[in-house]
Design a protein around this motif. Sequence first.
Motif, PDB file in Angstrom:
ATOM      1  N   CYS A 391       0.748  -1.167   0.003  1.00 39.90           N
ATOM      2  CA  CYS A 391       0.144   0.153   0.035  1.00 39.90           C
ATOM      3  C   CYS A 391       0.817   1.227  -0.045  1.00 39.90           C
ATOM      4  O   CYS A 391       0.184   2.394  -0.078  1.00 39.90           O
ATOM      5  CB  CYS A 391      -0.841   0.077   1.019  1.00 39.90           C
ATOM      6  SG  CYS A 391      -0.082   0.148   2.900  1.00 39.90           S
ATOM      7  N   GLY A 392       2.115   1.033   0.187  1.00 40.16           N
ATOM      8  CA  GLY A 392       2.950   2.238   0.162  1.00 40.16           C
ATOM      9  C   GLY A 392       3.002   3.142   1.598  1.00 40.16           C
ATOM     10  O   GLY A 392       3.669   4.234   1.578  1.00 40.16           O
ATOM     11  N   LYS A 393       2.332   2.807   2.483  1.00 45.95           N
ATOM     12  CA  LYS A 393       2.183   3.579   3.944  1.00 45.95           C
ATOM     13  C   LYS A 393       3.190   2.950   4.873  1.00 45.95           C
ATOM     14  O   LYS A 393       3.472   1.612   4.630  1.00 45.95           O
ATOM     15  CB  LYS A 393       0.757   3.429   4.251  1.00 45.95           C
ATOM     16  CG  LYS A 393      -0.196   4.360   3.758  1.00 45.95           C
ATOM     17  CD  LYS A 393      -1.307   4.124   4.128  1.00 45.95           C
ATOM     18  CE  LYS A 393      -2.546   5.351   3.669  1.00 45.95           C
ATOM     19  NZ  LYS A 393      -4.011   5.333   4.370  1.00 45.95           N
ATOM     20  N   TYR A 394       3.647   3.670   5.532  1.00 47.43           N
ATOM     21  CA  TYR A 394       4.544   3.330   6.700  1.00 47.43           C
ATOM     22  C   TYR A 394       3.942   2.566   7.873  1.00 47.43           C
ATOM     23  O   TYR A 394       2.668   2.849   8.199  1.00 47.43           O
ATOM     24  CB  TYR A 394       5.488   4.353   7.272  1.00 47.43           C
ATOM     25  CG  TYR A 394       6.306   4.970   6.237  1.00 47.43           C
ATOM     26  CD1 TYR A 394       7.608   4.445   6.028  1.00 47.43           C
ATOM     27  CD2 TYR A 394       6.121   5.972   5.271  1.00 47.43           C
ATOM     28  CE1 TYR A 394       8.556   5.105   5.193  1.00 47.43           C
ATOM     29  CE2 TYR A 394       6.877   6.573   4.791  1.00 47.43           C
ATOM     30  CZ  TYR A 394       8.146   6.227   4.335  1.00 47.43           C
ATOM     31  OH  TYR A 394       8.831   6.606   3.410  1.00 47.43           O
ATOM     32  N   HIS A 404       7.741  -7.013   5.475  1.00 48.10           N
ATOM     33  CA  HIS A 404       7.654  -5.921   4.699  1.00 48.10           C
ATOM     34  C   HIS A 404       6.282  -5.571   4.274  1.00 48.10           C
ATOM     35  O   HIS A 404       6.039  -4.552   3.224  1.00 48.10           O
ATOM     36  CB  HIS A 404       8.401  -6.158   2.999  1.00 48.10           C
ATOM     37  CG  HIS A 404       9.773  -6.256   3.263  1.00 48.10           C
ATOM     38  ND1 HIS A 404      10.489  -5.273   3.410  1.00 48.10           N
ATOM     39  CD2 HIS A 404      10.578  -7.239   3.609  1.00 48.10           C
ATOM     40  CE1 HIS A 404      11.916  -5.662   3.609  1.00 48.10           C
ATOM     41  NE2 HIS A 404      11.738  -6.964   3.766  1.00 48.10           N
ATOM     42  N   TYR A 405       5.298  -6.012   4.960  1.00 45.78           N
ATOM     43  CA  TYR A 405       3.635  -5.697   4.688  1.00 45.78           C
ATOM     44  C   TYR A 405       3.060  -5.279   5.931  1.00 45.78           C
ATOM     45  O   TYR A 405       3.351  -5.738   6.914  1.00 45.78           O
ATOM     46  CB  TYR A 405       3.072  -6.833   3.867  1.00 45.78           C
ATOM     47  CG  TYR A 405       3.604  -7.097   2.816  1.00 45.78           C
ATOM     48  CD1 TYR A 405       3.596  -6.471   1.436  1.00 45.78           C
ATOM     49  CD2 TYR A 405       4.548  -8.138   2.433  1.00 45.78           C
ATOM     50  CE1 TYR A 405       4.119  -6.898   0.347  1.00 45.78           C
ATOM     51  CE2 TYR A 405       5.097  -8.814   1.366  1.00 45.78           C
ATOM     52  CZ  TYR A 405       4.965  -7.959   0.112  1.00 45.78           C
ATOM     53  OH  TYR A 405       5.555  -8.398  -1.075  1.00 45.78           O
ATOM     54  N   CYS A 406       2.204  -4.378   5.900  1.00 42.30           N
ATOM     55  CA  CYS A 406       1.477  -3.705   6.989  1.00 42.30           C
ATOM     56  C   CYS A 406       0.165  -4.661   7.417  1.00 42.30           C
ATOM     57  O   CYS A 406      -0.244  -5.599   6.658  1.00 42.30           O
ATOM     58  CB  CYS A 406       0.963  -2.368   7.102  1.00 42.30           C
ATOM     59  SG  CYS A 406      -0.290  -2.082   5.865  1.00 42.30           S
ATOM     60  N   ILE A 409      -6.142  -2.624   6.526  1.00 36.81           N
ATOM     61  CA  ILE A 409      -7.150  -3.059   5.645  1.00 36.81           C
ATOM     62  C   ILE A 409      -6.850  -1.873   4.578  1.00 36.81           C
ATOM     63  O   ILE A 409      -7.649  -0.866   5.008  1.00 36.81           O
ATOM     64  CB  ILE A 409      -8.341  -3.460   5.810  1.00 36.81           C
ATOM     65  CG1 ILE A 409      -8.184  -4.692   6.788  1.00 36.81           C
ATOM     66  CG2 ILE A 409      -9.256  -3.664   4.682  1.00 36.81           C
ATOM     67  CD1 ILE A 409      -9.416  -5.221   7.299  1.00 36.81           C
ATOM     68  N   ALA A 410      -6.683  -2.039   3.465  1.00 29.86           N
ATOM     69  CA  ALA A 410      -6.574  -0.763   2.446  1.00 29.86           C
ATOM     70  C   ALA A 410      -7.874  -0.347   2.087  1.00 29.86           C
ATOM     71  O   ALA A 410      -8.909  -1.299   1.867  1.00 29.86           O
ATOM     72  CB  ALA A 410      -5.549  -0.830   1.372  1.00 29.86           C
ATOM     73  N   ASP A 411      -8.225   0.728   1.331  1.00 32.41           N
ATOM     74  CA  ASP A 411      -9.394   1.127   0.835  1.00 32.41           C
ATOM     75  C   ASP A 411      -9.632   0.284  -0.248  1.00 32.41           C
ATOM     76  O   ASP A 411      -8.804   0.062  -1.242  1.00 32.41           O
ATOM     77  CB  ASP A 411      -9.271   2.480   0.440  1.00 32.41           C
ATOM     78  CG  ASP A 411      -9.111   3.551   1.417  1.00 32.41           C
ATOM     79  OD1 ASP A 411      -9.476   3.237   2.624  1.00 32.41           O
ATOM     80  OD2 ASP A 411      -8.830   4.699   1.270  1.00 32.41           O
ATOM     81  N   GLN A 418      -0.718  -7.717   4.800  1.00 34.02           N
ATOM     82  CA  GLN A 418      -0.171  -9.050   4.945  1.00 34.02           C
ATOM     83  C   GLN A 418      -0.624 -10.222   4.462  1.00 34.02           C
ATOM     84  O   GLN A 418      -0.149 -11.160   3.640  1.00 34.02           O
ATOM     85  CB  GLN A 418       0.093  -9.213   6.366  1.00 34.02           C
ATOM     86  CG  GLN A 418       1.227  -8.413   7.294  1.00 34.02           C
ATOM     87  CD  GLN A 418       1.277  -8.376   8.470  1.00 34.02           C
ATOM     88  OE1 GLN A 418       0.654  -9.369   9.045  1.00 34.02           O
ATOM     89  NE2 GLN A 418       2.217  -7.554   9.418  1.00 34.02           N
ATOM     90  N   GLN A 419      -2.042 -10.257   4.508  1.00 30.97           N
ATOM     91  CA  GLN A 419      -3.017 -11.435   4.089  1.00 30.97           C
ATOM     92  C   GLN A 419      -2.707 -11.438   2.665  1.00 30.97           C
ATOM     93  O   GLN A 419      -2.793 -12.482   1.968  1.00 30.97           O
ATOM     94  CB  GLN A 419      -4.271 -11.237   4.672  1.00 30.97           C
ATOM     95  CG  GLN A 419      -4.245 -11.697   6.152  1.00 30.97           C
ATOM     96  CD  GLN A 419      -5.593 -11.380   6.725  1.00 30.97           C
ATOM     97  OE1 GLN A 419      -6.464 -10.360   6.286  1.00 30.97           O
ATOM     98  NE2 GLN A 419      -6.095 -11.907   7.635  1.00 30.97           N
ATOM     99  N   LEU A 420      -2.975 -10.351   2.043  1.00 31.49           N
ATOM    100  CA  LEU A 420      -2.961 -10.190   0.424  1.00 31.49           C
ATOM    101  C   LEU A 420      -1.610 -10.566   0.066  1.00 31.49           C
ATOM    102  O   LEU A 420      -1.597 -11.272  -1.118  1.00 31.49           O
ATOM    103  CB  LEU A 420      -3.299  -8.914   0.090  1.00 31.49           C
ATOM    104  CG  LEU A 420      -4.754  -8.461   0.410  1.00 31.49           C
ATOM    105  CD1 LEU A 420      -5.127  -6.978   0.025  1.00 31.49           C
ATOM    106  CD2 LEU A 420      -5.727  -9.327  -0.577  1.00 31.49           C
TER     107      LEU A 420
END
Length: 500
Positions: A391-394, A404-406, A409-411, A418-420
């Motif tokens: 998603c590019g967010k910190y 490397h994944y938060c 839940i993105a819009d 992480q799940q995706l």
Amino acid sequence: MAENKPNKELSEYDKYRIVRSNSKNVCLDFYHNRVKFYPEKKTINIVVDSWERDDYIDELIEADEREQAKKLGSSYKAYESAEEEIDYEKDNLKGCQEYFEKFKSKYNFRASGLAGPFADDTGKLKNAMINIMSGSNVTLNYGEGILDFVYADFLTPAKKLYTVFSLLERIGEEEGYHSKSEDETEKNPDQLTDEEWTLRTYNDFDTTFPLINNIAYASLYSAIFPPLIKSSTETSKSIARYGNYLLALQKEFLELIEFCYDEDFYPEVLGSLYPSERLHLYRHAHDMPTSFERKEEFRTSHNIMDGDKMPYGTTGKEIINALKNLNFTPTNEQKAFAEKYGISTNTLLFTLQHHMFISARYVCCSIKDMLELELTKMLEQNVRFRKCKRCGKYFIMKGNYDTHYCDRIADGETRTCQQLAALENYKAKIADNKAVPIYNKYYKRYAARVRVHQLKEDEFNKWRYQAITKRDECYDGKITPEEYIEWMEAYFPNRKRKSE
């Protein structure tokens, strides 16, 4: 005749400070909140200033309203009817509940000024608190407050509100409205009595905060560090001033996170540096001092303590036992001592029999102070941010868990990054694995035989275990795809047709 000297041009740091400082109509450090950090748990506890209407202010307001009515005549009314006032309070109550539940669902509220029912039987807010966060006790993890702030949407509500008030002020000017006549000029603040100062401050906050709460409640820190916007006819300018302050801080701290923590930001130059060293370079690059001021408050208390070792603190069991055994019958010496030093005997006896602990916490009055304080504490404890590759967010890195994944839940999504990412990695893996389609083909064939009772389920399960083992061997190159197919065909030979 002396030649006029040109005005000295402001430095970038001067401009930086002006945007983040109080102005004529906007006070950015109005709330005084107490902040405590717990390094072992990597958590922050914030006790929000209890700015609320009490009986003292109620009396001042009633007196002020009576005075207003005398000046304006008997036609002066705050509302057209009692029903209109109740409707307004109910609408305000509904909005307060929604905002409060949003914060409560996201953060740990150990206590709150609005704990329990929000309103009395008439629908009016209990205690008439203006800011729903007053008196709250909030606990969050290191870095959560910063991220919540930098990704909040302040621009949308600020632009909407600015547009509305700009229009209203333009209409007022066209109709010849002026804020004050010459005989209504406000007193200089130095000439005000304590009661007048309290009333003016409360009325300013009471009048203006409900107008900007959509902006203030966009993030946790803007909610617990709300501004005081002084009542004036230049409300649009005050809103613009406050909005620019929030947006400037957002921009600064997003830049700071990237500069200090992003592993892909000039890795060939900054890759070997700690975040604190990168911060040093960032401040130099912007002609800013490398020091930060943090206002620490040292206190003694009967119940707030640092640690469990005396004189910092003690165990809960020891406190309970001490309270059970308190003796409030003073000796003659204790009476004489209390009288000599002007101390009540109960205070003296309580202190003699129940330990007084020491603790330290920080006092923060503005969002800027809080963001800087949290950032410096993260540097001390080596708590790091990382940019999510999806998603590019910190996000905050937790312990030794290297990802490397938060976990947001993105819009437009129903699963976390992480799940995706795990699902996408699995699909990519099987796309390059020739053994997987072979396994899937024979799995469907033999599962169908189980359903029509041509195969027993225990035989199928035995085959499946061996088929998965063979699949992994094929993927690792220990057997060829052709050998895998041959094994599959041979395990359950096709049944002969009845005609044969």
